[in-house]
Design a protein around this motif. Structure first.
Motif, PDB file in Angstrom:
ATOM      1  N   ILE A   1       6.445  10.815   0.869  1.00  0.00           N
ATOM      2  CA  ILE A   1       6.760  12.160   1.363  1.00  0.00           C
ATOM      3  C   ILE A   1       5.916  13.203   0.644  1.00  0.00           C
ATOM      4  CG2 ILE A   1       8.578  13.897   1.531  1.00  0.00           C
ATOM      5  CD1 ILE A   1      10.579  11.585   1.815  1.00  0.00           C
ATOM      6  N   VAL A   2       5.843  13.099  -0.692  1.00  0.00           N
ATOM      7  CA  VAL A   2       5.058  14.062  -1.468  1.00  0.00           C
ATOM      8  C   VAL A   2       3.581  13.973  -1.097  1.00  0.00           C
ATOM      9  CG1 VAL A   2       4.358  14.744  -3.790  1.00  0.00           C
ATOM     10  CG2 VAL A   2       6.723  14.046  -3.367  1.00  0.00           C
ATOM     11  N   LEU A   3       3.094  12.765  -0.950  1.00  0.00           N
ATOM     12  CA  LEU A   3       1.687  12.568  -0.653  1.00  0.00           C
ATOM     13  C   LEU A   3       1.332  13.130   0.723  1.00  0.00           C
ATOM     14  CD1 LEU A   3      -0.086   9.252  -1.636  1.00  0.00           C
ATOM     15  CD2 LEU A   3      -0.973  10.755   0.123  1.00  0.00           C
ATOM     16  N   LEU A   4       2.182  12.868   1.709  1.00  0.00           N
ATOM     17  CA  LEU A   4       1.910  13.372   3.054  1.00  0.00           C
ATOM     18  C   LEU A   4       1.957  14.893   3.102  1.00  0.00           C
ATOM     19  CD1 LEU A   4       3.853  10.813   5.288  1.00  0.00           C
ATOM     20  CD2 LEU A   4       1.377  11.109   5.136  1.00  0.00           C
ATOM     21  N   ARG A   5       2.903  15.474   2.402  1.00  0.00           N
ATOM     22  CA  ARG A   5       2.982  16.941   2.393  1.00  0.00           C
ATOM     23  C   ARG A   5       1.777  17.551   1.683  1.00  0.00           C
ATOM     24  NH1 ARG A   5       9.439  18.424   1.555  1.00  0.00           N
ATOM     25  NH2 ARG A   5       9.727  19.100   3.710  1.00  0.00           N
ATOM     26  N   ALA A   6       1.355  16.930   0.592  1.00  0.00           N
ATOM     27  CA  ALA A   6       0.178  17.436  -0.122  1.00  0.00           C
ATOM     28  C   ALA A   6      -1.062  17.348   0.760  1.00  0.00           C
ATOM     29  CB  ALA A   6      -0.018  16.650  -1.419  1.00  0.00           C
TER      30      ALA A   6
ATOM     31  N   LEU B   1     -11.848  13.598   4.702  1.00  0.00           N
ATOM     32  CA  LEU B   1     -11.816  12.587   5.763  1.00  0.00           C
ATOM     33  C   LEU B   1     -11.403  11.220   5.219  1.00  0.00           C
ATOM     34  CD1 LEU B   1     -14.959  13.536   7.891  1.00  0.00           C
ATOM     35  CD2 LEU B   1     -12.554  13.810   8.495  1.00  0.00           C
ATOM     36  N   GLU B   2     -11.897  10.857   4.047  1.00  0.00           N
ATOM     37  CA  GLU B   2     -11.484   9.565   3.475  1.00  0.00           C
ATOM     38  C   GLU B   2     -10.010   9.576   3.105  1.00  0.00           C
ATOM     39  OE1 GLU B   2     -12.556   6.408  -0.112  1.00  0.00           O
ATOM     40  OE2 GLU B   2     -13.928   8.067   0.304  1.00  0.00           O
ATOM     41  N   THR B   3      -9.550  10.673   2.496  1.00  0.00           N
ATOM     42  CA  THR B   3      -8.133  10.779   2.149  1.00  0.00           C
ATOM     43  C   THR B   3      -7.275  10.769   3.396  1.00  0.00           C
ATOM     44  OG1 THR B   3      -8.811  12.155   0.275  1.00  0.00           O
ATOM     45  CG2 THR B   3      -6.467  12.093   0.788  1.00  0.00           C
ATOM     46  N   GLY B   4      -7.698  11.497   4.427  1.00  0.00           N
ATOM     47  CA  GLY B   4      -6.949  11.537   5.674  1.00  0.00           C
ATOM     48  C   GLY B   4      -6.917  10.196   6.379  1.00  0.00           C
ATOM     49  N   PHE B   5      -7.999   9.426   6.290  1.00  0.00           N
ATOM     50  CA  PHE B   5      -8.025   8.096   6.903  1.00  0.00           C
ATOM     51  C   PHE B   5      -6.992   7.184   6.257  1.00  0.00           C
ATOM     52  CE2 PHE B   5      -9.729   3.757   7.248  1.00  0.00           C
ATOM     53  CZ  PHE B   5      -9.853   3.653   8.626  1.00  0.00           C
ATOM     54  N   LEU B   6      -6.903   7.214   4.934  1.00  0.00           N
ATOM     55  CA  LEU B   6      -5.883   6.412   4.256  1.00  0.00           C
ATOM     56  C   LEU B   6      -4.486   6.896   4.628  1.00  0.00           C
ATOM     57  CD1 LEU B   6      -7.522   6.135   0.726  1.00  0.00           C
ATOM     58  CD2 LEU B   6      -7.261   4.297   2.397  1.00  0.00           C
ATOM     59  N   GLY B   7      -4.337   8.224   4.818  1.00  0.00           N
ATOM     60  CA  GLY B   7      -3.036   8.768   5.182  1.00  0.00           C
ATOM     61  C   GLY B   7      -2.519   8.256   6.508  1.00  0.00           C
ATOM     62  N   VAL B   8      -3.414   7.875   7.406  1.00  0.00           N
ATOM     63  CA  VAL B   8      -2.986   7.327   8.700  1.00  0.00           C
ATOM     64  C   VAL B   8      -2.150   6.070   8.490  1.00  0.00           C
ATOM     65  CG1 VAL B   8      -3.800   6.312  10.860  1.00  0.00           C
ATOM     66  CG2 VAL B   8      -4.978   8.306   9.899  1.00  0.00           C
ATOM     67  N   PHE B   9      -2.561   5.226   7.569  1.00  0.00           N
ATOM     68  CA  PHE B   9      -1.918   3.926   7.374  1.00  0.00           C
ATOM     69  C   PHE B   9      -0.731   3.993   6.415  1.00  0.00           C
ATOM     70  CE2 PHE B   9      -6.254   3.331   8.671  1.00  0.00           C
ATOM     71  CZ  PHE B   9      -6.146   2.377   9.675  1.00  0.00           C
ATOM     72  N   LEU B  10      -0.463   5.171   5.912  1.00  0.00           N
ATOM     73  CA  LEU B  10       0.702   5.346   5.051  1.00  0.00           C
ATOM     74  C   LEU B  10       1.984   5.496   5.872  1.00  0.00           C
ATOM     75  CD1 LEU B  10       1.177   5.688   1.948  1.00  0.00           C
ATOM     76  CD2 LEU B  10       1.109   8.150   2.338  1.00  0.00           C
ATOM     77  N   CYS B  11       1.851   5.728   7.175  1.00  0.00           N
ATOM     78  CA  CYS B  11       2.986   6.115   8.029  1.00  0.00           C
ATOM     79  C   CYS B  11       3.365   5.006   8.993  1.00  0.00           C
ATOM     80  CB  CYS B  11       2.620   7.363   8.830  1.00  0.00           C
ATOM     81  SG  CYS B  11       1.958   8.707   7.869  1.00  0.00           S
ATOM     82  N   PRO B  12       4.592   5.087   9.552  1.00  0.00           N
ATOM     83  CA  PRO B  12       4.949   4.210  10.667  1.00  0.00           C
ATOM     84  C   PRO B  12       4.185   4.625  11.917  1.00  0.00           C
ATOM     85  CG  PRO B  12       6.693   5.797  10.270  1.00  0.00           C
ATOM     86  CD  PRO B  12       5.708   5.962   9.145  1.00  0.00           C
ATOM     87  N   LEU B  13       4.170   3.751  12.912  1.00  0.00           N
ATOM     88  CA  LEU B  13       3.392   4.018  14.111  1.00  0.00           C
ATOM     89  C   LEU B  13       3.950   5.192  14.908  1.00  0.00           C
ATOM     90  CD1 LEU B  13       1.130   3.317  16.064  1.00  0.00           C
ATOM     91  CD2 LEU B  13       2.655   1.620  17.114  1.00  0.00           C
ATOM     92  N   TRP B  14       5.272   5.169  15.194  1.00  0.00           N
ATOM     93  CA  TRP B  14       5.869   6.186  16.057  1.00  0.00           C
ATOM     94  C   TRP B  14       6.930   7.022  15.367  1.00  0.00           C
ATOM     95  CZ3 TRP B  14       3.124   7.020  20.142  1.00  0.00           C
ATOM     96  CH2 TRP B  14       2.460   5.972  20.775  1.00  0.00           C
ATOM     97  N   SER B  15       7.694   6.406  14.500  1.00  0.00           N
ATOM     98  CA  SER B  15       8.859   7.084  13.929  1.00  0.00           C
ATOM     99  C   SER B  15       8.464   8.343  13.163  1.00  0.00           C
ATOM    100  CB  SER B  15       9.600   6.127  12.988  1.00  0.00           C
ATOM    101  OG  SER B  15      10.633   6.809  12.298  1.00  0.00           O
ATOM    102  N   LEU B  16       9.320   9.371  13.274  1.00  0.00           N
ATOM    103  CA  LEU B  16       9.130  10.601  12.512  1.00  0.00           C
ATOM    104  C   LEU B  16      10.191  10.759  11.435  1.00  0.00           C
ATOM    105  CD1 LEU B  16       8.064  13.152  15.269  1.00  0.00           C
ATOM    106  CD2 LEU B  16       6.662  12.232  13.425  1.00  0.00           C
ATOM    107  N   SER B  17      10.826   9.670  11.076  1.00  0.00           N
ATOM    108  CA  SER B  17      11.803   9.713  10.000  1.00  0.00           C
ATOM    109  C   SER B  17      11.091   9.837   8.658  1.00  0.00           C
ATOM    110  CB  SER B  17      12.657   8.448  10.013  1.00  0.00           C
ATOM    111  OG  SER B  17      13.447   8.351   8.843  1.00  0.00           O
ATOM    112  N   ARG B  18      11.674  10.623   7.753  1.00  0.00           N
ATOM    113  CA  ARG B  18      11.087  10.732   6.418  1.00  0.00           C
ATOM    114  C   ARG B  18      11.285   9.458   5.619  1.00  0.00           C
ATOM    115  NH1 ARG B  18      13.252  16.364   4.053  1.00  0.00           N
ATOM    116  NH2 ARG B  18      15.115  15.729   5.192  1.00  0.00           N
TER     117      ARG B  18
ATOM    118  N   THR C   1      13.107   3.064   7.244  1.00  0.00           N
ATOM    119  CA  THR C   1      13.474   1.898   6.434  1.00  0.00           C
ATOM    120  C   THR C   1      12.730   0.637   6.843  1.00  0.00           C
ATOM    121  OG1 THR C   1      15.355   1.518   7.898  1.00  0.00           O
ATOM    122  CG2 THR C   1      15.754   2.829   5.916  1.00  0.00           C
ATOM    123  N   GLY C   2      12.276   0.570   8.083  1.00  0.00           N
ATOM    124  CA  GLY C   2      11.573  -0.634   8.521  1.00  0.00           C
ATOM    125  C   GLY C   2      10.124  -0.678   8.098  1.00  0.00           C
ATOM    126  N   THR C   3       9.584   0.443   7.596  1.00  0.00           N
ATOM    127  CA  THR C   3       8.168   0.488   7.210  1.00  0.00           C
ATOM    128  C   THR C   3       8.022   1.113   5.834  1.00  0.00           C
ATOM    129  OG1 THR C   3       7.952   2.564   8.420  1.00  0.00           O
ATOM    130  CG2 THR C   3       7.272   0.559   9.568  1.00  0.00           C
TER     131      THR C   3
END
Length: 599
Positions: free
Chosen positions: A56-61, A180-197, A200-202
């Protein structure tokens, strides 16, 4: 010390009951606690080793940096690369298309990946605004909610990559590739569809987290090695004697730090070498050292900026006290300059050094809160209560493994560059800028020069009585009495490029003459990039010229400082000769720049 309930004496019988109650506690649990809960009703401390809150902290930053970057783009892109910009991106895309001799194909797209290939070029200003506004909207949502998925983060990455790849010289610096490199890694930090903070499944992938750690390792080590291999002043510890005064866009603190005693500058340089050449290896020495690494690097990136104008009896502020001296040494390269969002961006991968136990203090305690929910997830994991494996989980793990292999493969030339005695900095080895090499201040300029643009309404520019009036930029040094600006993490791209233009020639920066032509027409778009137009509400100037000046900080207590001047400047000579709009017409047409019309 604050307790969670009223203080009570503990009789012997109560102590016996407490011991019996702890008999079934997990090994390693704190005395007096069940698995995860304090019997007095207080929340227990989060356990180490999970990264739910870290995500959560990383995505917000990351969203914050994206927001600033897209805000800069929205407010400046039209003037820089728009339809009537100083370097129109339409002209650039046409040149790429002509280079590959034909309609838009794979070669052109792979050379300059951007969604602008798919859009109508007749309204490029609208296209640029649309990309920036979409980026602002998505980054605002992630920043405010802490919620993100792969679709949103991938969209942010594609949008910003589309701007960077048509931004030409304005977007040619390491911070763009780093985002761009930081943002590319950020893509894979998240679940595919869910917008839950807390999806639990990912849970956050350890591979992705190590991708962020590998990024901050390369950033800091690359910056340290390029200094040691570059300018000799980094080896003899004298670079800080010049850095504060000659960096691209100083802030007010630079004035004070420039006049620090020589031994402070030496100590700051040594501290910088320690943080960039030694501390990065803490990442591989276990959790505690990794946490120390993250804390030191984030502290290293912090920005300061409170200053008063020089005057009679002025002395540098008490930043040189023993306690502040250590802090000053650790932030030596960043407290004194407006380095765009670079320092804020460098904090982002450092967040991956912390786990939930370290970051728990950032979140409020209480039933149903994020901290409480993470605690329950940890308790369930400790009891072995994990959800049954699903096909999607297996696919996700495979994707993360593939990401790790890709980053490792693309890191080969980066590592070779780091080990090379001819190391280069801020270079991308692939058009998508997924894995890059970084560095900063490999050489230090020893003298500050500035280009001052001036205009005159006189009929003859060469007569001694011609009155030349200065244009003022928003942040770069100009009027010696104007206080240095403090804008970071925001960024004025034109001011930044004027620093490079000052120690090169105008032939190497053709856009300088384009800017001069815009000023000759009192062009509102170009003038919006400046702070002061001396011909506002008047007829435009007949002539515009560029003058070359040497700038030095005024000495505290000296006559210039007593007069309220931050700078002392001396004319070196002409940068480019006086020009009229008619003289620039052929120059504009040869480069397919839109010719400005007089009002």
């Amino acid at each position: 010390m604050r307790s969670c309930g009223p203080a009570m004496a503990a009789p012997e019988e109560s102590l016996r009951r407490r011991k019996v109650g702890n008999a079934g506690a997990e090994p390693g649990s704190p005395p007096g606690r069940g698995p995860g809960r304090d019997p007095t009703g207080c929340n227990a401390r989060l356990r180490a080793g999970t990264f739910w809150l870290t995500r959560i902290v990383l995505l917000r930053a990351l969203a914050f940096v994206y927001f600033v970057a897209f805000l800069v783009a929205f407010q400046q892109n039209k003037q820089l690369i728009g339809d009537r910009g100083l370097l129109p991106c339409r002209t650039y895309l046409k040149s790429v298309q002509q280079y590959f001799r034909g309609p838009v194909g794979w070669d052109a797209v792979s050379y300059a990946p951007t969604v602008l290939w798919l859009l109508d070029w007749s309204h490029m200003d609208s296209n640029l605004d649309t990309l920036a506004l979409l980026g602002l909207g998505i980054s605002s949502f992630v920043l405010l909610t802490g919620c993100a998925n792969m679709v949103l983060m991938a969209t942010l990455w594609v949008l910003y990559m589309s701007l960077v790849n048509v931004g030409q010289i304005w977007y040619s610096f390491g911070r763009e590739a780093q985002l761009l490199e930081t943002g590319f890694l950020g893509v894979f930090l998240c679940p595919l569809w869910s917008l839950s903070r807390l999806p639990t499944g990912t849970p956050p992938s350890r591979i992705v987290l190590w991708g962020f750690r590998w990024l901050i390792f390369r950033i800091m080590l690359g910056a340290g090695l390029i200094k040691i291999r570059g300018d000799r002043c980094w080896r003899d510890l004298t670079c800080m004697d010049f850095h504060y005064e000659t960096q691209p866009v100083p802030n007010p603190v630079a004035y004070f730090l420039h006049w620090s005693p020589w031994w402070v500058h030496r100590f700051q340089t040594l501290s910088n070498h320690f943080l960039e050449l030694v501390v990065p290896f803490f990442l591989f020495l276990g959790r505690r050292m990794r946490t120390l690494h993250g804390a030191l690097q984030i502290l290293f990136q912090r920005l300061l900026g409170h200053a008063r104008p020089p005057g009679p009896g002025f002395l540098p502020p008490p930043i040189l006290s023993s306690g502040a001296l250590l802090l000053g040494s650790q932030v030596v390269l960043v407290i004194s300059g407006n380095l765009s969002f670079l320092n804020w961006l460098t904090m982002v991968p450092s967040v991956a050094c912390f786990d939930d136990a370290t970051l728990g203090f950032l979140f409020p305690s209480g039933p149903g809160g994020l901290k409480d929910r993470v605690l329950k997830l940890q308790e369930a994991a400790a009891r072995g209560l994990r959800p049954p494996p699903r096909c999607s989980c297996m696919v996700r793990r495979a994707v993360h493994v593939a990401l790790g292999v890709l980053v490792a493969w693309l890191s080969v030339p980066v590592v070779v560059n780091l080990l090379s005695p001819t190391q280069v900095m801020n270079t991308s080895f692939n058009p998508l800028r997924i894995v890059n090499t970084y560095g900063a201040f490999g050489s230090i300029t020893k003298e500050r020069t500035e280009v001052i643009l001036q205009g005159t309404a006189s009929l003859n520019a060469s007569t001694p009585d011609a009155v030349w009036e200065d244009y003022e930029f928003k942040c770069k040094p100009g009027d010696p009495g104007r206080r240095p600006c403090l804008i970071s993490p925001y960024h004025y791209r034109l001011d930044w490029l004027m620093w490079f233009a000052a120690f090169q020639t105008y032939e190497q920066h053709e856009w300088v003459l384009h800017l001069a032509g815009r000023l000759l027409a009192n062009d509102a778009s170009a003038l919006s990039l400046l702070a002061l137009n001396p011909f506002e509400n008047r007829a435009p100037p007949r002539w515009v010229r560029g003058e070359h000046y040497r700038y030095k900080f005024s000495r505290p207590g000296g006559r210039h400082a007593a007069a309220g001047n931050w700078w002392v400047r001396k004319r070196l000579g002409p940068y480019f000769p006086p020009v009229t709009l008619a003289e620039l017409k052929d120059y504009f047409q040869a480069r397919e720049w839109p010719y400005p019309e007089l009002p």
